[in-house]
Design an enzyme around this catalytic site. Structure first.
Site, mmCIF file in Angstrom:
data_model
loop_
_atom_site.group_PDB
_atom_site.id
_atom_site.type_symbol
_atom_site.label_atom_id
_atom_site.label_comp_id
_atom_site.label_asym_id
_atom_site.label_seq_id
_atom_site.Cartn_x
_atom_site.Cartn_y
_atom_site.Cartn_z
ATOM 1 N N PRO A 88 0.758 -1.410 -0.089
ATOM 2 C CA PRO A 88 -0.043 -0.024 0.035
ATOM 3 C C PRO A 88 0.849 1.345 -0.013
ATOM 4 O O PRO A 88 0.329 2.164 -0.278
ATOM 5 C CB PRO A 88 -0.662 -0.114 1.205
ATOM 6 C CG PRO A 88 -0.716 -1.584 1.813
ATOM 7 C CD PRO A 88 0.471 -2.174 1.313
ATOM 8 N N GLU A 115 1.038 -7.657 8.338
ATOM 9 C CA GLU A 115 1.009 -6.026 8.222
ATOM 10 C C GLU A 115 2.170 -5.520 7.218
ATOM 11 O O GLU A 115 2.105 -4.174 7.273
ATOM 12 C CB GLU A 115 1.352 -5.776 9.647
ATOM 13 C CG GLU A 115 0.241 -5.893 10.707
ATOM 14 C CD GLU A 115 -0.983 -4.900 10.294
ATOM 15 O OE1 GLU A 115 -0.892 -3.787 10.181
ATOM 16 O OE2 GLU A 115 -2.081 -5.572 10.095
ATOM 17 N N ARG A 153 -1.095 -8.015 -21.432
ATOM 18 C CA ARG A 153 -2.004 -7.598 -22.594
ATOM 19 C C ARG A 153 -1.443 -6.551 -23.674
ATOM 20 O O ARG A 153 -1.529 -6.277 -24.593
ATOM 21 C CB ARG A 153 -3.330 -7.347 -22.226
ATOM 22 C CG ARG A 153 -3.521 -5.945 -21.334
ATOM 23 C CD ARG A 153 -4.798 -5.818 -21.003
ATOM 24 N NE ARG A 153 -5.797 -5.262 -22.116
ATOM 25 C CZ ARG A 153 -5.727 -4.363 -22.644
ATOM 26 N NH1 ARG A 153 -4.814 -3.309 -22.205
ATOM 27 N NH2 ARG A 153 -6.473 -3.923 -23.356
ATOM 28 N N ASP A 168 -8.498 1.134 -26.755
ATOM 29 C CA ASP A 168 -9.730 1.256 -25.851
ATOM 30 C C ASP A 168 -9.094 2.076 -24.765
ATOM 31 O O ASP A 168 -8.392 2.950 -24.810
ATOM 32 C CB ASP A 168 -9.780 -0.308 -25.177
ATOM 33 C CG ASP A 168 -8.686 -1.289 -24.839
ATOM 34 O OD1 ASP A 168 -8.468 -2.164 -24.997
ATOM 35 O OD2 ASP A 168 -7.554 -0.357 -23.950
HETATM 36 C C1 9D3 Z 1 -5.195 -3.859 8.069
HETATM 37 C C2 9D3 Z 1 -3.650 -3.328 8.052
HETATM 38 N N1 9D3 Z 1 -3.439 -2.087 7.482
HETATM 39 C C3 9D3 Z 1 -3.362 -1.149 8.845
HETATM 40 C C4 9D3 Z 1 -4.397 -0.180 8.749
HETATM 41 C C5 9D3 Z 1 -2.293 -1.740 6.882
HETATM 42 C C6 9D3 Z 1 -2.086 -2.984 5.620
HETATM 43 C C7 9D3 Z 1 -1.368 -4.002 5.638
HETATM 44 C C8 9D3 Z 1 -1.114 -4.805 4.609
HETATM 45 C C9 9D3 Z 1 -3.092 -2.912 4.737
HETATM 46 C C10 9D3 Z 1 -2.975 -3.777 3.671
HETATM 47 C C11 9D3 Z 1 -2.156 -4.544 3.760
HETATM 48 C C12 9D3 Z 1 -2.161 -5.734 2.482
HETATM 49 N N2 9D3 Z 1 -2.072 -4.898 1.428
HETATM 50 C C13 9D3 Z 1 -1.253 -5.245 0.206
HETATM 51 O O1 9D3 Z 1 -0.250 -6.093 0.403
HETATM 52 C C14 9D3 Z 1 -1.392 -4.358 -0.947
HETATM 53 C C15 9D3 Z 1 -2.109 -3.516 -1.302
HETATM 54 C C16 9D3 Z 1 -3.296 -2.741 -0.871
HETATM 55 O O2 9D3 Z 1 -3.708 -3.073 0.282
HETATM 56 N N3 9D3 Z 1 -4.103 -2.159 -1.467
HETATM 57 C C17 9D3 Z 1 -3.520 -1.526 -2.781
HETATM 58 N N4 9D3 Z 1 -2.409 -1.961 -3.114
HETATM 59 C C18 9D3 Z 1 -1.880 -3.013 -2.654
HETATM 60 S S1 9D3 Z 1 -0.570 -3.878 -3.071
HETATM 61 C C19 9D3 Z 1 -0.276 -4.748 -1.785
#
Ligand code: 9D3
Length: 259
Positions: A88, A115, A153, A168
């Site tokens: 994230p 996490e 793609r 597209d």
């Molecule tokens: C619930 C845990 N969160 C704390 C508020 C932090 C968190 C840790 C791990 C939130 C999401 C994740 C797992 N997400 C991914 O590994 C992830 C992800 C995403 O959650 N949203 C958008 N792109 C991606 S790429 C990897």
């Protein structure tokens, strides 16, 4: 392109590799793809991949050693690869990034769980970090599939038509016009008359108008980013004029259903 995915859930990719565009791309040799289990690179007897966070707090963190060993093993198979952590915290994936990635010979995608991963991994084993948008997933696997789908793609020869990938949505910066096929009337709704005339100039104009209005209503951010070509300005002025007339008339002679 060689695609290697590092994950604690490699089975999630089995169906992904064996259907549709991914299967076709693999069969014609445009890609080779595999998901490696990070757990296989854990050296302890119980193959532990997570541990409690220093500093306390809820949730677990992915241990660095199994991930580092998995990345090094992947790099032996794909020495020129960028190593991309799905997180994230990464740059937000886009069609522009997909285009750049489609030109690479090899990529390694690392999927986090829990996490997140121990931050010391980033120091030299991770070259890039990608997010797919501002919403919370449970791990990087689905995000990695999104990236792989969008990139594959765009690899030359993977899609049927030579230009179908770039024709597209997003390639001209507008949302697509509506599509219709038979029957001519479905549950009382007709296919727009102009599409059945065979008048190509009018059809093109109708489609451009529909694309512009859809984009204006649903994604005004895209229009501001891109601007309008001369013909598009003409079309929107036409709508501006019609809307002004309706509003002027309604101000003079109020009508409509009262609420
Ligand atoms: C619930 C845990 N969160 C704390 C508020 C932090 C968190 C840790 C791990 C939130 C999401 C994740 C797992 N997400 C991914 O590994 C992830 C992800 C995403 O959650 N949203 C958008 N792109 C991606 S790429 C990897």
């Amino acid at each position: 392109m060689q695609i290697l995915v590092l994950t604690l859930f490699p089975e999630m990719f089995d169906a992904f590799w064996s259907h549709g565009i991914m299967r076709k791309a693999a069969e014609q040799g445009s890609i080779t793809a595999a998901a490696l289990n990070i757990r296989d690179f854990a050296m302890d007897r119980h193959q532990v991949t997570d541990d409690r966070p220093y500093g306390g707090g809820s949730g677990m963190v992915m241990k660095p050693e199994p991930l580092a060993a998995a990345i090094r093993a992947a790099r032996e198979r794909a020495p020129a690869a960028r190593t991309i952590l799905m997180t994230p915290q990464g740059r937000v994936f886009s069609q522009a990034i997909a285009r750049e990635m489609a030109a690479l010979p090899e990529i390694i995608l690392v999927c986090g769980r829990y996490e997140g991963v121990d931050d010391r991994l980033g120091r030299d084993l991770i070259t890039d970090e990608l997010s797919i948008g501002d919403y919370v997933l449970t791990g990087g696997e689905v995000a990695a599939m999104v990236v792989i789908d969008a990139v594959t793609r765009l690899i030359p020869g993977v899609l049927g038509g030579a230009d179908s990938a770039e024709r597209d949505s997003f390639s001209n910066g507008l949302l697509e016009h509506p599509h219709y096929t038979r029957p001519p009337v479905f549950e009382g709704a007709e296919v727009p008359e102009v599409l059945r005339t065979g008048h190509h100039r009018n059809i093109e104009r109708w489609r451009l108008t529909a694309s512009l209005l859809r984009t204006f209503v649903n994604r005004p951010d895209l229009l501001r980013e891109r601007g309008l070509a001369a013909e598009e300005v003409d079309i929107m002025r036409r709508w501006q004029k019609d809307l002004s007339q309706l509003l002027d008339h309604s101000a003079e002679t109020p009508g409509g259903k009262r609420r």
